[in-house]
Design a protein around this motif. Structure first.
Motif, PDB file in Angstrom:
ATOM      1  N   SER A 281      65.600 -57.466  33.918  1.00 26.64           N
ATOM      2  CA  SER A 281      66.539 -58.909  33.498  1.00 26.64           C
ATOM      3  C   SER A 281      66.827 -59.096  35.349  1.00 26.64           C
ATOM      4  CB  SER A 281      67.613 -58.159  33.423  1.00 26.64           C
ATOM      5  OG  SER A 281      68.774 -57.583  33.504  1.00 26.64           O
ATOM      6  N   ASN A 282      67.715 -60.477  35.812  1.00 26.72           N
ATOM      7  CA  ASN A 282      67.518 -60.508  37.084  1.00 26.72           C
ATOM      8  C   ASN A 282      69.176 -59.730  37.409  1.00 26.72           C
ATOM      9  OD1 ASN A 282      66.111 -62.749  36.806  1.00 26.72           O
ATOM     10  ND2 ASN A 282      67.059 -64.595  36.365  1.00 26.72           N
ATOM     11  N   GLU A 283      69.705 -59.008  36.465  1.00 28.98           N
ATOM     12  CA  GLU A 283      70.228 -58.113  37.802  1.00 28.98           C
ATOM     13  C   GLU A 283      69.705 -56.594  37.545  1.00 28.98           C
ATOM     14  OE1 GLU A 283      72.848 -59.212  37.874  1.00 28.98           O
ATOM     15  OE2 GLU A 283      72.307 -61.003  37.709  1.00 28.98           O
ATOM     16  N   GLY A 284      68.681 -56.289  37.495  1.00 34.11           N
ATOM     17  CA  GLY A 284      68.524 -55.420  37.582  1.00 34.11           C
ATOM     18  C   GLY A 284      68.294 -54.022  39.485  1.00 34.11           C
ATOM     19  N   SER A 285      68.661 -53.019  38.482  1.00 36.67           N
ATOM     20  CA  SER A 285      68.934 -52.436  40.432  1.00 36.67           C
ATOM     21  C   SER A 285      68.232 -50.553  40.030  1.00 36.67           C
ATOM     22  CB  SER A 285      70.679 -52.554  40.611  1.00 36.67           C
ATOM     23  OG  SER A 285      71.602 -51.245  40.151  1.00 36.67           O
ATOM     24  N   ALA A 286      67.977 -50.453  40.902  1.00 39.75           N
ATOM     25  CA  ALA A 286      67.714 -48.819  40.940  1.00 39.75           C
ATOM     26  C   ALA A 286      67.876 -48.154  42.516  1.00 39.75           C
ATOM     27  CB  ALA A 286      65.736 -48.862  41.169  1.00 39.75           C
TER      28      ALA A 286
ATOM     29  N   MET B 195      52.600 -32.077  38.904  1.00 40.17           N
ATOM     30  CA  MET B 195      51.405 -32.463  39.082  1.00 40.17           C
ATOM     31  C   MET B 195      50.449 -31.028  39.882  1.00 40.17           C
ATOM     32  SD  MET B 195      50.168 -36.225  39.281  1.00 40.17           S
ATOM     33  CE  MET B 195      48.884 -35.656  37.978  1.00 40.17           C
ATOM     34  N   GLY B 196      51.305 -30.803  41.075  1.00 40.25           N
ATOM     35  CA  GLY B 196      50.760 -30.354  41.196  1.00 40.25           C
ATOM     36  C   GLY B 196      50.660 -31.119  43.134  1.00 40.25           C
ATOM     37  N   ALA B 197      51.081 -32.802  43.259  1.00 42.40           N
ATOM     38  CA  ALA B 197      51.171 -33.036  44.536  1.00 42.40           C
ATOM     39  C   ALA B 197      52.458 -32.855  45.638  1.00 42.40           C
ATOM     40  CB  ALA B 197      51.726 -34.726  44.341  1.00 42.40           C
ATOM     41  N   ASP B 198      52.190 -33.170  46.363  1.00 40.55           N
ATOM     42  CA  ASP B 198      53.835 -32.622  47.469  1.00 40.55           C
ATOM     43  C   ASP B 198      54.687 -34.427  47.812  1.00 40.55           C
ATOM     44  OD1 ASP B 198      53.114 -30.489  48.198  1.00 40.55           O
ATOM     45  OD2 ASP B 198      52.230 -31.110  50.184  1.00 40.55           O
ATOM     46  N   LEU B 199      53.863 -35.516  46.850  1.00 39.27           N
ATOM     47  CA  LEU B 199      53.987 -36.717  46.911  1.00 39.27           C
ATOM     48  C   LEU B 199      55.007 -37.246  45.430  1.00 39.27           C
ATOM     49  CD1 LEU B 199      52.400 -40.086  46.877  1.00 39.27           C
ATOM     50  CD2 LEU B 199      51.214 -37.293  47.061  1.00 39.27           C
ATOM     51  N   SER B 200      55.902 -38.594  45.627  1.00 39.15           N
ATOM     52  CA  SER B 200      55.779 -38.970  43.920  1.00 39.15           C
ATOM     53  C   SER B 200      55.504 -40.486  44.340  1.00 39.15           C
ATOM     54  CB  SER B 200      57.632 -38.657  43.586  1.00 39.15           C
ATOM     55  OG  SER B 200      57.560 -37.486  43.106  1.00 39.15           O
ATOM     56  N   GLN B 201      54.272 -41.131  43.450  1.00 37.00           N
ATOM     57  CA  GLN B 201      54.266 -42.449  43.443  1.00 37.00           C
ATOM     58  C   GLN B 201      55.135 -42.854  42.239  1.00 37.00           C
ATOM     59  OE1 GLN B 201      50.524 -43.310  44.649  1.00 37.00           O
ATOM     60  NE2 GLN B 201      50.235 -45.026  42.908  1.00 37.00           N
ATOM     61  N   ILE B 202      56.080 -44.239  42.165  1.00 39.94           N
ATOM     62  CA  ILE B 202      56.967 -44.223  40.988  1.00 39.94           C
ATOM     63  C   ILE B 202      56.509 -45.756  41.018  1.00 39.94           C
ATOM     64  CG2 ILE B 202      58.881 -44.454  39.505  1.00 39.94           C
ATOM     65  CD1 ILE B 202      59.708 -42.105  41.328  1.00 39.94           C
TER      66      ILE B 202
ATOM     67  N   VAL C 247      54.463 -44.139  30.571  1.00 38.48           N
ATOM     68  CA  VAL C 247      55.499 -43.442  29.900  1.00 38.48           C
ATOM     69  C   VAL C 247      56.949 -43.597  30.403  1.00 38.48           C
ATOM     70  CG1 VAL C 247      57.232 -42.134  28.153  1.00 38.48           C
ATOM     71  CG2 VAL C 247      54.663 -42.185  28.531  1.00 38.48           C
ATOM     72  N   PRO C 248      57.596 -44.338  30.513  1.00 37.10           N
ATOM     73  CA  PRO C 248      59.510 -44.747  31.036  1.00 37.10           C
ATOM     74  C   PRO C 248      59.913 -43.663  31.151  1.00 37.10           C
ATOM     75  CG  PRO C 248      58.806 -45.888  28.694  1.00 37.10           C
ATOM     76  CD  PRO C 248      57.903 -45.058  29.174  1.00 37.10           C
ATOM     77  N   SER C 249      60.831 -44.199  32.514  1.00 33.52           N
ATOM     78  CA  SER C 249      61.598 -42.965  32.817  1.00 33.52           C
ATOM     79  C   SER C 249      62.965 -44.037  32.631  1.00 33.52           C
ATOM     80  CB  SER C 249      61.754 -41.836  33.961  1.00 33.52           C
ATOM     81  OG  SER C 249      60.610 -41.003  32.875  1.00 33.52           O
ATOM     82  N   ALA C 250      64.206 -43.151  32.628  1.00 31.92           N
ATOM     83  CA  ALA C 250      65.712 -43.379  32.643  1.00 31.92           C
ATOM     84  C   ALA C 250      66.285 -42.788  33.209  1.00 31.92           C
ATOM     85  CB  ALA C 250      66.100 -44.550  31.268  1.00 31.92           C
ATOM     86  N   PHE C 251      66.634 -43.300  35.221  1.00 27.28           N
ATOM     87  CA  PHE C 251      67.084 -42.580  35.764  1.00 27.28           C
ATOM     88  C   PHE C 251      68.696 -42.725  36.574  1.00 27.28           C
ATOM     89  CE2 PHE C 251      62.973 -42.484  37.124  1.00 27.28           C
ATOM     90  CZ  PHE C 251      62.358 -41.247  36.488  1.00 27.28           C
TER      91      PHE C 251
ATOM     92  N   TRP D 105      70.316 -46.466  37.787  1.00 23.83           N
ATOM     93  CA  TRP D 105      69.991 -47.218  37.636  1.00 23.83           C
ATOM     94  C   TRP D 105      70.375 -48.743  36.272  1.00 23.83           C
ATOM     95  CZ3 TRP D 105      63.238 -47.101  38.220  1.00 23.83           C
ATOM     96  CH2 TRP D 105      63.605 -45.764  39.757  1.00 23.83           C
ATOM     97  N   GLU D 106      70.302 -49.931  37.150  1.00 24.03           N
ATOM     98  CA  GLU D 106      70.435 -50.665  35.812  1.00 24.03           C
ATOM     99  C   GLU D 106      69.744 -51.286  35.351  1.00 24.03           C
ATOM    100  OE1 GLU D 106      73.650 -51.076  34.337  1.00 24.03           O
ATOM    101  OE2 GLU D 106      74.507 -48.737  35.175  1.00 24.03           O
ATOM    102  N   ASN D 107      69.344 -52.112  34.333  1.00 20.35           N
ATOM    103  CA  ASN D 107      68.571 -52.782  33.834  1.00 20.35           C
ATOM    104  C   ASN D 107      66.638 -52.541  34.589  1.00 20.35           C
ATOM    105  OD1 ASN D 107      69.898 -54.093  32.120  1.00 20.35           O
ATOM    106  ND2 ASN D 107      70.670 -55.174  33.195  1.00 20.35           N
ATOM    107  N   ALA D 108      66.405 -51.147  34.949  1.00 20.07           N
ATOM    108  CA  ALA D 108      65.080 -51.244  36.228  1.00 20.07           C
ATOM    109  C   ALA D 108      64.406 -49.640  34.874  1.00 20.07           C
ATOM    110  CB  ALA D 108      65.546 -51.003  36.941  1.00 20.07           C
ATOM    111  N   THR D 109      63.395 -49.639  35.714  1.00 17.21           N
ATOM    112  CA  THR D 109      62.202 -48.548  34.606  1.00 17.21           C
ATOM    113  C   THR D 109      62.084 -47.841  35.415  1.00 17.21           C
ATOM    114  OG1 THR D 109      62.499 -49.521  32.241  1.00 17.21           O
ATOM    115  CG2 THR D 109      60.653 -48.180  32.386  1.00 17.21           C
ATOM    116  N   GLY D 110      61.621 -46.545  35.736  1.00 13.88           N
ATOM    117  CA  GLY D 110      60.271 -45.748  36.715  1.00 13.88           C
ATOM    118  C   GLY D 110      59.186 -45.371  35.728  1.00 13.88           C
ATOM    119  N   PHE D 111      57.973 -45.576  36.236  1.00 12.49           N
ATOM    120  CA  PHE D 111      57.057 -45.214  35.493  1.00 12.49           C
ATOM    121  C   PHE D 111      56.999 -43.990  36.495  1.00 12.49           C
ATOM    122  CE2 PHE D 111      57.764 -49.240  33.784  1.00 12.49           C
ATOM    123  CZ  PHE D 111      57.518 -49.019  31.990  1.00 12.49           C
TER     124      PHE D 111
END
Length: 242
Positions: free
Chosen positions: A53-58, A40-47, A20-24, A27-33
């Motif tokens: 588009s060619n102008e995407g940035s996070a 969930m109980g983890a000590d890390l995040s995996q995204i 499921v996508p998230s917007a932050f 971020w421009e023209n970029a999607t995080g999952f």
């Protein structure tokens, strides 16, 4: 409907069909999952990060989080707050220390897996330095003498780093030589091939695109199946006393 996704107390298998996508902010023209996270109980995040588009940035702010990125497909550019700009192609990886702001740029062909965690300082050590390279240039070695199960170590074995990022590649029929049970937590992405993963007392079919979370002391084992090698990228925490 059917899904292979499983969420247990101390492990998880996340199949791509449930992403499921998230917007932050920033971020421009970029999607995080957000595949794995402390929720969930983890000590890390995996995204997983993709671009529309060619102008995407996070953009990621300077705080106590450290980041390790792996370019699954396409190419990316990372602009560091000090003015350095680093271009990476497929199989490229980069470690960015804590307290370092950066912006990730990509296009429609770019897929990036990012590991994010709070850095654990050691009073006798300085911060780990930024490092980058290509996984395709990193030599592999037999794991514990097993020629058909080979390991690539992407980050230096240096106690300033409190995490490791590795790639395991198995020839068809090869396995982990024993069921591992250890203090280290794992975040994992299947890069290619397929296999069977044991997590605690359950056995799961896995394939390219699947992600796995393993809590500390989760018994784990893998066997590659099919006609082609199976490969996965994984994170683990290291170099800190419990």
């Amino acid at each position: 409907m059917h899904t292979r996704t499983v969420l247990a107390d101390r492990h998880a298998l996340i199949a791509p069909d449930g992403h499921v996508p998230s917007a932050f902010p920033g971020w421009e023209n970029a999607t995080g999952f957000v595949i794995l996270s402390p929720a969930m109980g983890a000590d890390l995040s995996q995204i997983l990060i993709t671009f529309e588009s060619n102008e995407g940035s996070a953009t990621f702010p300077a705080d106590e989080h450290e980041h390790a990125l792996y370019i699954e497909t396409g190419s990316a550019t990372i602009d560091i707050e000090d003015g350095e700009s680093i271009a990476l192609a497929t199989t490229g990886f980069i470690f960015i220390p804590p307290y370092t702001a950066f912006t990730l740029h990509g296009d429609e062909s770019t897929r990036v897996t990012l590991f994010r965690k709070v850095y654990e300082p050691d009073p006798n050590l300085g911060l780990p330095p930024l490092i980058h390279g290509l996984a395709s240039d990193v030599p592999d070695e037999p794991f514990l003498g097993h020629e058909r199960a080979r390991l690539q170590t992407l980050l230096p074995i240096d106690p300033r780093y409190d995490l490791a990022i590795n790639i395991f590649t198995y020839q068809p029929g090869a396995t982990l030589p024993f069921v591992e049970t250890h203090i280290m937590e794992h975040g994992l992405l299947m890069l290619s091939g397929q296999g069977i993963y044991r997590l605690e007392n359950a056995y799961y079919p896995v394939e390219a695109g699947d992600a796995i979370w393993m809590a500390p002391y989760c018994p784990q084992w893998f066997a590659a199946i099919g006609d082609t090698p199976a490969s996965y990228l994984y994170y683990k925490n290291v170099h800190r006393l419990p």
